[in-house]
Design a protein around this motif. Structure first.
Motif, PDB file in Angstrom:
ATOM      1  N   MET A   1      33.252  32.843  -4.396  1.00 13.59           N
ATOM      2  CA  MET A   1      34.122  32.427  -2.642  1.00 13.59           C
ATOM      3  C   MET A   1      32.947  30.573  -3.212  1.00 13.59           C
ATOM      4  O   MET A   1      34.141  29.943  -3.031  1.00 13.59           O
ATOM      5  N   ILE A   2      31.715  31.241  -2.978  1.00 16.26           N
ATOM      6  CA  ILE A   2      30.576  29.766  -2.551  1.00 16.26           C
ATOM      7  C   ILE A   2      29.898  29.084  -4.356  1.00 16.26           C
ATOM      8  O   ILE A   2      29.146  28.602  -3.514  1.00 16.26           O
ATOM      9  N   SER A   4      30.770  29.007  -6.850  1.00 13.68           N
ATOM     10  CA  SER A   4      30.634  27.087  -8.169  1.00 13.68           C
ATOM     11  C   SER A   4      30.360  25.931  -7.363  1.00 13.68           C
ATOM     12  O   SER A   4      29.497  25.437  -7.989  1.00 13.68           O
ATOM     13  N   VAL A   5      30.746  26.048  -5.646  1.00 16.26           N
ATOM     14  CA  VAL A   5      29.601  24.799  -5.456  1.00 16.26           C
ATOM     15  C   VAL A   5      28.220  24.799  -5.138  1.00 16.26           C
ATOM     16  O   VAL A   5      27.583  23.271  -5.149  1.00 16.26           O
ATOM     17  N   SER A 174      37.969  29.191   4.194  1.00  9.97           N
ATOM     18  CA  SER A 174      38.125  28.336   3.243  1.00  9.97           C
ATOM     19  C   SER A 174      37.538  29.170   2.017  1.00  9.97           C
ATOM     20  O   SER A 174      37.282  29.468   1.517  1.00  9.97           O
ATOM     21  N   LYS A 176      34.358  27.589   1.278  1.00  8.55           N
ATOM     22  CA  LYS A 176      33.767  26.900   0.784  1.00  8.55           C
ATOM     23  C   LYS A 176      33.037  26.177   1.009  1.00  8.55           C
ATOM     24  O   LYS A 176      32.481  25.953   2.326  1.00  8.55           O
ATOM     25  N   SER A 177      32.097  25.584   0.351  1.00 12.70           N
ATOM     26  CA  SER A 177      31.094  24.818   1.048  1.00 12.70           C
ATOM     27  C   SER A 177      31.077  23.050   0.540  1.00 12.70           C
ATOM     28  O   SER A 177      32.137  23.387  -0.934  1.00 12.70           O
TER      29      SER A 177
END
Length: 269
Positions: A1-2, A4-5, A174, A176-177
């Motif tokens: 979830m995070i 890839s960032v 979300s 996301k970072s």
């Protein structure tokens, strides 16, 4: 979830080697609270002061209490999530006023990457960003010796000292970072590495608006003035827009020369 960032953030960060002029600054970034929920981006351990070792699995939350006083040292590209921010290098968990507080032990030049773009917009002229980087570095440097917050940390992460957001923000909704650092701010920091204001009575104070009056410099030109040695950030942007370089800007506000830390502390214990 995070993940890839985090990978993108990692690739960006590891290209910047810590400079010789860097110093360690300790910043209280969360708490004190009864407990803190933390996560790491890569395998790490919390080494408690009582000798116990807590294994931290990537992207899984762990609750830290006052009984778990200790340190997480992050290797290479690792980050630690405390609150909703990602922090680099090392996180010390201290018992403060009966609760647990998270103190980021971070090299000054990395710390500035999380300060400069929060204190002024990264879209500002490069000379204004460089002036901001030097003022913020000076403030951090002089704060190390004051111990105004006591024995466990040198600075807090808000307007009582300087805004510091770590290097990324996590959105729990979300999952996301997002980056808090910016390449233009990074460039200003890199181009002024290790430079501080003469530290006698100069602390590197600054405010968004600090102008108390104007002095007629002739030919219809007026210079902003402040009460004491403090930089007006908005006026600094205007001076940079007029073609002033960071040395001229800082001299105007502080009336002191600039030094490189490597030279200033050479031979010191």
């Amino acid at each position: 979830m995070i993940r890839s960032v985090l990978i993108a953030l990692t690739l960006w960060l590891i290209t910047l080697a810590p400079p010789a002029q860097a110093f360690i600054i300790r910043v209280l970034v969360e708490g004190p609270s009864p407990a803190l929920d933390i996560a790491v981006s890569a395998p790490a351990t919390l080494v408690q002061d009582d000798g116990k070792v807590v294994t931290l699995a990537p992207l899984q939350f762990t609750r830290v209490t006052a009984q778990m006083r200790g340190t997480v040292n992050l290797k290479g590209e690792g980050f630690i999530l405390v609150g909703n921010r990602w922090y680099p290098q090392a996180m010390r968990f201290e018992v403060i006023r009966g609760g647990i507080g998270a103190v980021n032990w971070v090299e000054s030049e990395t710390y500035l990457r999380g300060v400069v773009p929060l204190e002024v917009p990264a879209s500002w002229p490069s000379q204004a960003l460089m002036a901001q980087a030097i003022a913020a570095r000076t403030y951090a440097y002089t704060s190390r010796f004051e111990r105004k917050w006591g024995p466990h940390y040198d600075l807090v992460d808000d307007e009582r000292d300087q805004m510091y957001g770590g290097l990324g923000r996590f959105d729990g909704r979300s999952g996301k970072s997002a980056y808090l650092i910016h390449p233009r701010a990074d460039q200003a920091i890199a181009e002024t590495t290790g430079i501080i204001l003469g530290t006698g009575n100069v602390r590197g104070f600054y405010r968004a608006r600090a102008v108390t009056g104007w002095i007629d410099a002739g030919n219809g030109y007026f210079l902003p003035q402040t009460k004491g040695q403090v930089m007006d950030q908005n006026a600094t942007r205007s001076l940079a827009d007029q073609g002033w370089n960071y040395n001229q800007i800082l001299w105007h506000w502080y009336q002191t020369p600039l030094y490189r830390l490597q030279e200033e502390i050479k031979g010191a214990s």
